[in-house]
Motif scaffolding. Sequence first.
Motif, PDB file in Angstrom:
ATOM      1  N   PRO A  95       0.816  -1.220   0.000  1.00  0.00           N
ATOM      2  CA  PRO A  95       0.000   0.000   0.000  1.00  0.00           C
ATOM      3  C   PRO A  95       0.850   1.271   0.000  1.00  0.00           C
ATOM      4  N   HIS A  96       2.024   1.198   0.626  1.00  0.00           N
ATOM      5  CA  HIS A  96       2.844   2.410   0.770  1.00  0.00           C
ATOM      6  C   HIS A  96       3.403   2.852  -0.583  1.00  0.00           C
ATOM      7  N   ASN A  97       3.984   1.894  -1.303  1.00  0.00           N
ATOM      8  CA  ASN A  97       4.519   2.256  -2.617  1.00  0.00           C
ATOM      9  C   ASN A  97       3.428   2.743  -3.554  1.00  0.00           C
ATOM     10  N   LYS A  98       2.283   2.061  -3.461  1.00  0.00           N
ATOM     11  CA  LYS A  98       1.175   2.455  -4.344  1.00  0.00           C
ATOM     12  C   LYS A  98       0.747   3.896  -4.040  1.00  0.00           C
ATOM     13  N   ALA A  99       0.545   4.182  -2.757  1.00  0.00           N
ATOM     14  CA  ALA A  99       0.061   5.521  -2.377  1.00  0.00           C
ATOM     15  C   ALA A  99       1.074   6.597  -2.772  1.00  0.00           C
ATOM     16  N   LYS A 100       2.371   6.279  -2.574  1.00  0.00           N
ATOM     17  CA  LYS A 100       3.412   7.262  -2.929  1.00  0.00           C
ATOM     18  C   LYS A 100       3.457   7.508  -4.425  1.00  0.00           C
ATOM     19  N   LYS A 101       3.344   6.412  -5.159  1.00  0.00           N
ATOM     20  CA  LYS A 101       3.486   6.528  -6.610  1.00  0.00           C
ATOM     21  C   LYS A 101       2.360   7.361  -7.232  1.00  0.00           C
ATOM     22  N   TYR A 102       1.145   7.189  -6.703  1.00  0.00           N
ATOM     23  CA  TYR A 102       0.036   7.991  -7.245  1.00  0.00           C
ATOM     24  C   TYR A 102       0.363   9.477  -7.132  1.00  0.00           C
ATOM     25  N   ILE A 103       0.935   9.869  -5.983  1.00  0.00           N
ATOM     26  CA  ILE A 103       1.256  11.293  -5.805  1.00  0.00           C
ATOM     27  C   ILE A 103       2.419  11.694  -6.720  1.00  0.00           C
ATOM     28  N   ALA A 104       3.450  10.848  -6.727  1.00  0.00           N
ATOM     29  CA  ALA A 104       4.627  11.186  -7.554  1.00  0.00           C
ATOM     30  C   ALA A 104       4.228  11.385  -9.015  1.00  0.00           C
ATOM     31  N   ASP A 105       3.335  10.524  -9.502  1.00  0.00           N
ATOM     32  CA  ASP A 105       2.921  10.634 -10.911  1.00  0.00           C
ATOM     33  C   ASP A 105       2.044  11.861 -11.152  1.00  0.00           C
ATOM     34  N   ALA A 106       1.249  12.204 -10.150  1.00  0.00           N
ATOM     35  CA  ALA A 106       0.305  13.317 -10.351  1.00  0.00           C
ATOM     36  C   ALA A 106       0.994  14.672 -10.229  1.00  0.00           C
ATOM     37  N   GLU A 107       1.920  14.785  -9.293  1.00  0.00           N
ATOM     38  CA  GLU A 107       2.437  16.135  -8.989  1.00  0.00           C
ATOM     39  C   GLU A 107       3.335  16.695 -10.087  1.00  0.00           C
ATOM     40  N   ILE A 108       3.765  15.857 -10.997  1.00  0.00           N
ATOM     41  CA  ILE A 108       4.566  16.413 -12.099  1.00  0.00           C
ATOM     42  C   ILE A 108       3.692  17.065 -13.169  1.00  0.00           C
ATOM     43  N   LYS A 109       2.399  16.875 -13.043  1.00  0.00           N
ATOM     44  CA  LYS A 109       1.521  17.532 -14.017  1.00  0.00           C
ATOM     45  C   LYS A 109       1.089  18.896 -13.491  1.00  0.00           C
ATOM     46  N   ASP A 110       0.803  19.812 -14.409  1.00  0.00           N
ATOM     47  CA  ASP A 110       0.226  21.101 -14.008  1.00  0.00           C
ATOM     48  C   ASP A 110      -1.156  20.874 -13.434  1.00  0.00           C
ATOM     49  N   TYR A 111      -1.540  21.752 -12.535  1.00  0.00           N
ATOM     50  CA  TYR A 111      -2.890  21.658 -11.979  1.00  0.00           C
ATOM     51  C   TYR A 111      -3.943  21.710 -13.086  1.00  0.00           C
TER      52      TYR A 111
END
Length: 831
Positions: free
Chosen positions: A283-299
Amino acid sequence: MGLFGLVSCKNLNEVKNSTSDKNNKSLVLWYDTPAANWNEALPLGNGRLGAMVYGNPEHENIQLNENTLWAGGPHRNDNPKAKEALSEVRELLFKEKYNEAHRLANEKFISKTSHGMPYETVGNLRLNFENQENFSNYYRELDIENAINTTSYTVDGVTYKREIFTSFSDQVIVMKITANEEGAISFRATMDRPEPAKVSVYTEDNDVLVMTGFGGDNNFRLSKNTPAIEGKVEFDSRVKIVPEGGKIMAGNSQLSVSKANSVTLYISVATNFVNYHDISADPHNKAKKYIADAEIKDYSQLINDHSKFYKKYFNRVSLDLGESESAKNSTDVRIKEFSTGNDPSLATLYFQFGRYLLISSSQPGGQAANLQGIWNKDLTPPWKSAYTVNINTEMNYWPAEVTNLTEMHEPLIQLVKDLSVTGRETAQVMYGADGWVTHHNTDLWRISGPVDGATWGMWPTGGTWLSQHLWDKYIFNGDLEYLKSVYPAMKGASEFLLSVLIPEPKNDWLVIAPSISPEHGPSIRSKNVTIEAGTTMDNQLVFDMFTKTIRAAKILNIDTELISKMENTLKKLPPMKVGQHNQLQEWMQDLDDPKDDHRHVSHLYGLYPSNLISPYRHPELFQGAKNTLIQRGDPSTGWSMNWKINLWARLLDGNHAYKLMGDQIKLVGRPDSPKGGGTYANMLDAHPPFQIDGNFGFTSGLTEMLVQSHDGAIHLIPALPDVWDTGKVSGLRARGGFEIVDLEWENGSVVKAVIRSNLGGNLRIRSYNELVSNQMISLAKGTNSNPFYQVPEIKPPLISELAQLKELELKTSYLYDIKTIAGEEIIVTSK
Ligand code: FUC
């Protein structure tokens, strides 16, 4: 939208001056106060993640859900003693010793190991803002055209705005907080979960707040000495806070932002769940990865991708029933006034809200929408927020095909496929039967044994009802690959029935015993004794299951032996009966009490969602069903009233269906509100408490009033209430791959319909007014040659000698045939 799209409204403008361009939108829920409680908070979801947003200026709460966070872990709940008690229970039933049968079923059938696990909340993300208590100019909305929630208000001359969405495309919840002055945003973020859950809350990298924990151990309704099913779902919920300007500080299980210009929050939740027998994910890697992938995009990219994804589904259907003055009011006021006024665009909003909720709670590859969809604030929610399959789960999916959301049906289809595996062992262990069985409840772990007690749980046809969806989806899409993929589960459901059907002593009919008519027994029996043999609903379900499996097997050209077994068995099922009170009998014996207003109307399954009872084919049954419905009355729990909307639509009585809409769209949940079923301020259905089935039942019910396709033809505006005499709908779907691209009516008559044929074949249309077409159109003769419009051939019903049925009066209708080829659009207009 459409005819009356622009609402001119002073009040709206006044409260909305900070979100100025919104006043021409009809598809928003909006309020001028923050949510006073959970039933006023606004639901966001991407199928997997759910958020309830309160919109409180000083103390914002985002209540979080993830649809695989349930109590317990992989387990089964069969009661192996059932097999040895089966013949004894049957004997008792056939000797009419119901109390004894009930006792034995409780002892030997009902699970002694697990009554199913509850769906649990993740907890809350709280944002405590500084000095925001004295706000003005408050406005919050849920825009269901874009699936975005916004809150705005003013404090000391500064206008603040929060925008939040549960991203479909990036699997995180994104919130953006802005203000029209620099350095105005300061808050403290914390996370918590209700007691007695134990969680760890900590910070990471100075800008991430994390809360981790496990789903609970559970032994719901079992004795204290029974070992609980250990909570094995591990979750990781986290928020990364990215301020623009100002500072962020970590400390003591919290993050503080001070004097930022704007702030973006990325909220992520994941669990170790892979499927009902595998919980090995990290669960930890999954939760982290979702954020890592999202935050590189513009809002702006995140929000656009999200809305684009959502709109692909939502925009398939538009509806216009007209507009009225009431549309200028906030949503809670409109709900309160609906039944005393005329607010057609609130009915439209309610209809579309059901579609919004289905897209937001049921995405392909994920879990099916449970009793609360995906939105639940508790660890022990009402009825465990699980899957009750004796009406509720099925009702969740009634709008899926007809309102053009077939993809959203997939999680339910997968649930049935899973049950066809777990339920096979239950069939063997408990009944010594082939095929698979499920009783009246299931959960994330796909339990298939009976739970709660014989009164509710002694119902071995839960899987039979669920399995109707396998075929019903096919009949809309005509996709053979799909049919092949679901056929094994259909076949297994039928094999179970073939194994357990047993002749009853009076007429030698083949019946299911022991069973119940869901949660309801004849009033002459002792309280809570519902156990029976050969209930009407079971007979209808068995009939449908065999009929559909035979058709599927014939189409796929397989299982000839099984086909003939089912064909022979069909002849021996009990017929439907009309009893002494002119009612459709709920049981084999004529025991219905015309004063009984029980919420379950299980025997009317044959009228809706099934198509066994037709005014054109079986007027006596049609009248019996109608009398039953009149005897049961209108007010009831949320889901029951919404089922009745569908039923009255099938009875071709739009005004009565509309009357029930008024019973449903009635504001409840506030201190001065009436009690009983209705609608909370956030437009979620009140059983009460909140249960989402009612929202979905409303959406399908409204659809049934506008288009029906179950009875040998596409019936245009079959049950229009007088109040909607002019309107327009586009994008609804009918059986056989037809799409109602456009349907317009005026003064209660069809003006124009454009129908796309995706599969070709005969298009038969029923209309109350005469039609012409741009294609060869002729008055219909004989049965419809389109195989998707084949209607079931039921046994002639038995009518009690005491029944006094009047001649059925039906509105004159015209029946037309038009030959179509795949891809073609047919236009019909009034003559
Ligand atoms: C069935 C209904 C109840 C409730 C529960 C979740 O048991 O009889 O009214 O909706 O499901």
